[in-house]
Design a protein around this motif. Sequence first.
Motif, PDB file in Angstrom:
ATOM      1  N   ALA A 126      68.846 -14.333  15.333  1.00  0.00           N
ATOM      2  CA  ALA A 126      69.975 -13.508  14.904  1.00  0.00           C
ATOM      3  C   ALA A 126      71.264 -14.322  14.826  1.00  0.00           C
ATOM      4  O   ALA A 126      72.051 -14.179  13.873  1.00  0.00           O
ATOM      5  CB  ALA A 126      70.153 -12.332  15.863  1.00  0.00           C
ATOM      6  N   ILE A 127      71.497 -15.198  15.800  1.00  0.00           N
ATOM      7  CA  ILE A 127      72.720 -16.001  15.810  1.00  0.00           C
ATOM      8  C   ILE A 127      72.766 -16.943  14.614  1.00  0.00           C
ATOM      9  O   ILE A 127      73.785 -17.045  13.915  1.00  0.00           O
ATOM     10  CB  ILE A 127      72.820 -16.798  17.134  1.00  0.00           C
ATOM     11  N   VAL A 128      71.651 -17.629  14.355  1.00  0.00           N
ATOM     12  CA  VAL A 128      71.626 -18.607  13.265  1.00  0.00           C
ATOM     13  C   VAL A 128      71.765 -17.915  11.913  1.00  0.00           C
ATOM     14  O   VAL A 128      72.520 -18.362  11.038  1.00  0.00           O
ATOM     15  CB  VAL A 128      70.333 -19.442  13.319  1.00  0.00           C
ATOM     16  N   VAL A 129      71.044 -16.813  11.717  1.00  0.00           N
ATOM     17  CA  VAL A 129      71.132 -16.091  10.441  1.00  0.00           C
ATOM     18  C   VAL A 129      72.536 -15.517  10.259  1.00  0.00           C
ATOM     19  O   VAL A 129      73.078 -15.527   9.141  1.00  0.00           O
ATOM     20  CB  VAL A 129      70.068 -14.982  10.376  1.00  0.00           C
ATOM     21  N   ALA A 130      73.149 -15.025  11.335  1.00  0.00           N
ATOM     22  CA  ALA A 130      74.513 -14.498  11.244  1.00  0.00           C
ATOM     23  C   ALA A 130      75.483 -15.588  10.804  1.00  0.00           C
ATOM     24  O   ALA A 130      76.360 -15.352   9.956  1.00  0.00           O
ATOM     25  CB  ALA A 130      74.944 -13.910  12.586  1.00  0.00           C
ATOM     26  N   LEU A 131      75.322 -16.791  11.339  1.00  0.00           N
ATOM     27  CA  LEU A 131      76.176 -17.913  10.919  1.00  0.00           C
ATOM     28  C   LEU A 131      75.978 -18.224   9.441  1.00  0.00           C
ATOM     29  O   LEU A 131      76.946 -18.448   8.703  1.00  0.00           O
ATOM     30  CB  LEU A 131      75.868 -19.149  11.770  1.00  0.00           C
ATOM     31  N   GLY A 132      74.720 -18.231   9.013  1.00  0.00           N
ATOM     32  CA  GLY A 132      74.433 -18.500   7.603  1.00  0.00           C
ATOM     33  C   GLY A 132      75.036 -17.444   6.690  1.00  0.00           C
ATOM     34  O   GLY A 132      75.566 -17.763   5.616  1.00  0.00           O
ATOM     35  N   LEU A 133      74.973 -16.176   7.104  1.00  0.00           N
ATOM     36  CA  LEU A 133      75.533 -15.091   6.293  1.00  0.00           C
ATOM     37  C   LEU A 133      77.060 -15.159   6.252  1.00  0.00           C
ATOM     38  O   LEU A 133      77.678 -14.867   5.217  1.00  0.00           O
ATOM     39  CB  LEU A 133      75.086 -13.741   6.840  1.00  0.00           C
ATOM     40  N   ILE A 134      77.676 -15.542   7.364  1.00  0.00           N
ATOM     41  CA  ILE A 134      79.137 -15.684   7.388  1.00  0.00           C
ATOM     42  C   ILE A 134      79.583 -16.751   6.398  1.00  0.00           C
ATOM     43  O   ILE A 134      80.555 -16.568   5.648  1.00  0.00           O
ATOM     44  CB  ILE A 134      79.622 -16.014   8.817  1.00  0.00           C
ATOM     45  N   VAL A 135      78.875 -17.880   6.386  1.00  0.00           N
ATOM     46  CA  VAL A 135      79.196 -18.945   5.425  1.00  0.00           C
ATOM     47  C   VAL A 135      78.996 -18.446   3.997  1.00  0.00           C
ATOM     48  O   VAL A 135      79.791 -18.740   3.100  1.00  0.00           O
ATOM     49  CB  VAL A 135      78.330 -20.195   5.688  1.00  0.00           C
ATOM     50  N   ALA A 136      77.924 -17.675   3.771  1.00  0.00           N
ATOM     51  CA  ALA A 136      77.656 -17.142   2.432  1.00  0.00           C
ATOM     52  C   ALA A 136      78.764 -16.188   1.994  1.00  0.00           C
ATOM     53  O   ALA A 136      79.229 -16.247   0.846  1.00  0.00           O
ATOM     54  CB  ALA A 136      76.306 -16.426   2.414  1.00  0.00           C
ATOM     55  N   PHE A 137      79.210 -15.293   2.885  1.00  0.00           N
ATOM     56  CA  PHE A 137      80.291 -14.370   2.551  1.00  0.00           C
ATOM     57  C   PHE A 137      81.578 -15.128   2.227  1.00  0.00           C
ATOM     58  O   PHE A 137      82.319 -14.745   1.315  1.00  0.00           O
ATOM     59  CB  PHE A 137      80.533 -13.401   3.708  1.00  0.00           C
ATOM     60  N   SER A 138      81.838 -16.197   2.970  1.00  0.00           N
ATOM     61  CA  SER A 138      83.050 -16.980   2.713  1.00  0.00           C
ATOM     62  C   SER A 138      82.982 -17.729   1.386  1.00  0.00           C
ATOM     63  O   SER A 138      84.019 -18.163   0.871  1.00  0.00           O
ATOM     64  CB  SER A 138      83.276 -17.975   3.861  1.00  0.00           C
ATOM     65  N   SER A 139      81.777 -17.891   0.827  1.00  0.00           N
ATOM     66  CA  SER A 139      81.596 -18.612  -0.432  1.00  0.00           C
ATOM     67  C   SER A 139      81.496 -17.689  -1.633  1.00  0.00           C
ATOM     68  O   SER A 139      81.200 -18.148  -2.740  1.00  0.00           O
ATOM     69  CB  SER A 139      80.328 -19.485  -0.352  1.00  0.00           C
ATOM     70  N   SER A 140      81.740 -16.395  -1.449  1.00  0.00           N
ATOM     71  CA  SER A 140      81.529 -15.434  -2.531  1.00  0.00           C
ATOM     72  C   SER A 140      82.410 -15.731  -3.745  1.00  0.00           C
ATOM     73  O   SER A 140      81.946 -15.678  -4.893  1.00  0.00           O
ATOM     74  CB  SER A 140      81.769 -14.014  -2.030  1.00  0.00           C
ATOM     75  N   LYS A 141      83.674 -16.045  -3.529  1.00  0.00           N
ATOM     76  CA  LYS A 141      84.562 -16.350  -4.647  1.00  0.00           C
ATOM     77  C   LYS A 141      84.136 -17.636  -5.348  1.00  0.00           C
ATOM     78  O   LYS A 141      84.197 -17.737  -6.580  1.00  0.00           O
ATOM     79  CB  LYS A 141      86.002 -16.453  -4.166  1.00  0.00           C
ATOM     80  N   ALA A 142      83.697 -18.622  -4.562  1.00  0.00           N
ATOM     81  CA  ALA A 142      83.230 -19.880  -5.157  1.00  0.00           C
ATOM     82  C   ALA A 142      81.984 -19.648  -6.006  1.00  0.00           C
ATOM     83  O   ALA A 142      81.840 -20.248  -7.091  1.00  0.00           O
ATOM     84  CB  ALA A 142      82.938 -20.898  -4.056  1.00  0.00           C
ATOM     85  N   LEU A 143      81.096 -18.781  -5.557  1.00  0.00           N
ATOM     86  CA  LEU A 143      79.896 -18.472  -6.334  1.00  0.00           C
ATOM     87  C   LEU A 143      80.267 -17.800  -7.654  1.00  0.00           C
ATOM     88  O   LEU A 143      79.648 -18.062  -8.694  1.00  0.00           O
ATOM     89  CB  LEU A 143      78.970 -17.561  -5.522  1.00  0.00           C
ATOM     90  N   ASN A 167      81.964 -27.682 -14.673  1.00  0.00           N
ATOM     91  CA  ASN A 167      83.158 -28.195 -15.344  1.00  0.00           C
ATOM     92  C   ASN A 167      84.243 -27.129 -15.430  1.00  0.00           C
ATOM     93  O   ASN A 167      85.429 -27.404 -15.223  1.00  0.00           O
ATOM     94  CB  ASN A 167      82.799 -28.707 -16.742  1.00  0.00           C
ATOM     95  N   TYR A 168      83.840 -25.911 -15.750  1.00  0.00           N
ATOM     96  CA  TYR A 168      84.789 -24.815 -15.770  1.00  0.00           C
ATOM     97  C   TYR A 168      85.363 -24.574 -14.373  1.00  0.00           C
ATOM     98  O   TYR A 168      86.554 -24.289 -14.219  1.00  0.00           O
ATOM     99  CB  TYR A 168      84.125 -23.535 -16.275  1.00  0.00           C
ATOM    100  N   ALA A 169      84.482 -24.661 -13.365  1.00  0.00           N
ATOM    101  CA  ALA A 169      84.930 -24.432 -11.996  1.00  0.00           C
ATOM    102  C   ALA A 169      85.966 -25.468 -11.571  1.00  0.00           C
ATOM    103  O   ALA A 169      86.975 -25.130 -10.934  1.00  0.00           O
ATOM    104  CB  ALA A 169      83.733 -24.473 -11.048  1.00  0.00           C
ATOM    105  N   ARG A 170      85.733 -26.723 -11.923  1.00  0.00           N
ATOM    106  CA  ARG A 170      86.705 -27.778 -11.591  1.00  0.00           C
ATOM    107  C   ARG A 170      88.030 -27.543 -12.291  1.00  0.00           C
ATOM    108  O   ARG A 170      89.111 -27.756 -11.715  1.00  0.00           O
ATOM    109  CB  ARG A 170      86.138 -29.141 -11.970  1.00  0.00           C
ATOM    110  N   SER A 171      87.966 -27.125 -13.552  1.00  0.00           N
ATOM    111  CA  SER A 171      89.201 -26.884 -14.303  1.00  0.00           C
ATOM    112  C   SER A 171      90.006 -25.731 -13.723  1.00  0.00           C
ATOM    113  O   SER A 171      91.214 -25.638 -13.924  1.00  0.00           O
ATOM    114  CB  SER A 171      88.877 -26.598 -15.774  1.00  0.00           C
ATOM    115  N   MET A 172      89.322 -24.849 -12.970  1.00  0.00           N
ATOM    116  CA  MET A 172      90.004 -23.721 -12.339  1.00  0.00           C
ATOM    117  C   MET A 172      90.448 -24.050 -10.915  1.00  0.00           C
ATOM    118  O   MET A 172      90.919 -23.181 -10.182  1.00  0.00           O
ATOM    119  CB  MET A 172      89.082 -22.499 -12.329  1.00  0.00           C
ATOM    120  N   GLY A 173      90.264 -25.311 -10.510  1.00  0.00           N
ATOM    121  CA  GLY A 173      90.754 -25.766  -9.214  1.00  0.00           C
ATOM    122  C   GLY A 173      89.778 -25.632  -8.069  1.00  0.00           C
ATOM    123  O   GLY A 173      90.164 -25.830  -6.913  1.00  0.00           O
ATOM    124  N   LEU A 174      88.515 -25.338  -8.353  1.00  0.00           N
ATOM    125  CA  LEU A 174      87.529 -25.201  -7.285  1.00  0.00           C
ATOM    126  C   LEU A 174      87.043 -26.567  -6.829  1.00  0.00           C
ATOM    127  O   LEU A 174      86.738 -27.440  -7.654  1.00  0.00           O
ATOM    128  CB  LEU A 174      86.333 -24.369  -7.773  1.00  0.00           C
TER     129      LEU A 174
END
Length: 362
Positions: free
Chosen positions: A224-241, A249-256
């Motif tokens: 549970a602890i490890v999966v929770a950490l993985g999900l937290i990282v995934a949620f924090s990456s939602s905008k990047a996804l 290339n488009y992502a870099r041009s938008m400052g990602l």
Amino acid sequence: MGKPPSQFLEIPDKNAVYGWRGLIIPVLAVLVIVCFLLDIAFGSVSIPLKEVARIVAGQGSENVAWLYIVQKIRLPKAITAVIVGCGLSVSGLQMQALFRNPLAGPSELGITAGAGLGVAVVMLGGGGSASLYAIRQLGIADSWLLVFMASLGSALVLLLVLSIGGRLRDNIVLLIVGVMIGTITLAIVSIWQYFSQPEELQEYLMWTFGSLGGVVQTHLYVLAIVVALGLIVAFSSSKALNVLLLGENYARSMGLNVARSRLLILISTSLLTGSITAFCGPIGFVGIAVPHLTRSLLDTSDHRLLIPATCLVGAILLLVCDGIAQLPGTQAVLPISVVTSLLGAPVVIWIIVRRNNLRTAF
């Protein structure tokens, strides 16, 4: 130049998290609770839903046998099903966005096979066997070691696929490369098994079928602890996804910061796939099927909404699969990977038929 977004992965709607789509999350949460209680209630011994609810709520039961079955067997297994459903589904969602491939997933890209190699290093390297019985006997320290090695194996395979993917423009070829890397990894484990004892071969085969019942309460905390950490990282990456759907290339041009985003996705996927495979064995088709089911349900590609919805849909699917695997009314129990394959494979066929030509989907 990067490729423009496709019909499959459209430009995320900034308002996707509002409106009627936002109402689906509470509905899915209620369905998770219902499926959770039903999964505990049905099995070789049927237990009334009212009693199940009382026991889960901590109110106990006058029937000692029911109390033991729920607390020691079915409740940990149901919790494991929720964790596994969330973790594998989000892993697949991240892989499909990162590679912009509708058939990408932990199993299809060889990531699950890499986790299996990490498990083999720990279990077979110590002279034991990677069986459910052996995993149950692990102490907490060994459990963390098992998760670390499985996550490391997942990360190494994913790094290899990413490095090769940077030189390829064809998503179908990249998928084939992932399958081949997974095949090589499995071949290494097979060679290891060839020099093992017959008893170890049988036990390892049982582990490869996958099981939600192999996680005892002590190790459930680690998972549970490890999966929770993985999900937290995934949620924090939602905008990047969301931005990566437009191409790197488009992502870099938008400052990602693409390198940083890929690293976070790698860490998240490795933690999720590695820990789940370590304790539950390889469970296929969940990572590829659930993201598509969720997209069809919500009609959006905005990961701010897709990630929580995918977690809930994945949990529902695994709870349903676990209920089917228990074959209520009988003493038999099917391997969970068999049930997920029977339900997930038609979804993959549906994706291929619907797209007609996957090359034109991106």
